[in-house]
Enzyme design. Structure first.
Site, PDB file in Angstrom:
ATOM      1  N   GLU A 158     -37.837  15.934 -38.117  1.00 16.17           N
ATOM      2  CA  GLU A 158     -38.084  14.504 -38.343  1.00 16.17           C
ATOM      3  C   GLU A 158     -36.933  13.746 -37.519  1.00 16.17           C
ATOM      4  O   GLU A 158     -35.839  13.634 -38.320  1.00 16.17           O
ATOM      5  CB  GLU A 158     -38.274  13.900 -39.454  1.00 16.17           C
TER       6      GLU A 158
ATOM      7  N   CYS B 100     -37.214   5.694 -38.504  1.00 21.01           N
ATOM      8  CA  CYS B 100     -37.575   6.348 -37.502  1.00 21.01           C
ATOM      9  C   CYS B 100     -38.817   5.432 -36.800  1.00 21.01           C
ATOM     10  O   CYS B 100     -38.913   5.486 -35.865  1.00 21.01           O
ATOM     11  CB  CYS B 100     -37.876   7.460 -37.602  1.00 21.01           C
TER      12      CYS B 100
END
Length: 255
Positions: A210, A244
């Site tokens: 991730e 993100c």
């Protein structure tokens, strides 16, 4: 530094005995984690403020609620997720029956980042426990108060043969990578992610990375400009833009 080799070996032995595979056991462990997490919820808010300067409302929104919702979902759904599922049988095997049976990977390594230091440590942990794995977790050394608290929560919830938090810097991260795991979950920057992926490839270990994103935000001609601007600013300033999915650049219609 603790003996990582012995730690991983003990977890593999524990997993091979089948203790973490029992679905009722998994649910029981998730309930225990929920209870301990709720006990330290106020300390989580304090740690996040000390490490990152997060206000209580923002910390609650971006970390506490996420963990609570994940625990609630996993406790409710683990039995269903673990059930054998019937699937169609190819005609050439018509006299047979087919099914899909979910199985845990085994010993897992979770590496969490500093920007969501509690949520991105405990949420992957919840998933790993729900799936029947054991867990070695490394919290970020860049958020020391949160990392110490994550370690405290895990140590009070589980025996180290089942789930353990290993604190430390680059030296600890490097040491952890020397050993074989059955699954690695890494959250962080691209360069470090590449190192983890390279090391995992030596043992053909599956990995979830991730990583940070370059997330565009598209502003069409038909949007309410004031509303769009407010939403974009909220998404960019939440957690100081350290998400993100935070808007990184904007594509705006020429009109």
């Amino acid at each position: 530094m603790m003996n990582i080799q012995k730690l991983v070996d003990n977890q593999r032995e524990y997993f091979n005995k089948g203790k973490s595979k029992d679905v009722s056991f998994r649910v029981q462990q998730l309930k225990k984690l929920k209870s301990i997490f709720e006990k330290y919820q106020d300390e989580c808010l304090s740690a996040l403020n000390k490490d990152l300067g997060k206000s209580a409302p923002e910390a609650y929104l971006t970390e506490i609620i996420i963990i609570r919702d994940e625990l609630k979902l996993a406790i409710k759904k683990t039995k269903k997720w673990s059930k054998i599922k019937r699937v169609p049988t190819p005609i050439v095997l018509a006299s047979s029956s087919s099914y899909r049976q979910p199985e845990p990977y085994g010993v897992t390594l979770i590496v969490s980042p500093w920007n969501y230091p509690i949520a991105l440590a405990l949420v992957p942990l919840i998933g790993a426990i729900s799936a029947g794995n054991t867990v070695v977790l490394k919290p970020s050394e860049l958020s020391p108060e949160s990392s110490r608290l994550v370690t405290k929560i895990i140590s009070e919830s589980f025996i180290p043969e089942y789930a353990v938090s290993v604190e430390g810097g680059i030296d600890v991260g490097t040491e952890l990578l020397k050993y074989r795991y059955d699954y690695i979950f890494f959250t962080g920057g691209t360069k470090i992610g590449q190192i983890y992926y390279e090391e995992a490839a030596k043992n053909l270990t599956p990995v979830t990375l991730e990583l940070g994103g370059k997330s565009p935000c598209i502003v069409d001609r038909n949007v309410n400009i004031n509303e769009a601007a407010r939403r974009i600013i909220f998404g960019k300033y939440l957690n100081c833009g350290q998400s993100c999915t935070a808007p990184d650049y904007i594509l705006v219609h020429k009109s």
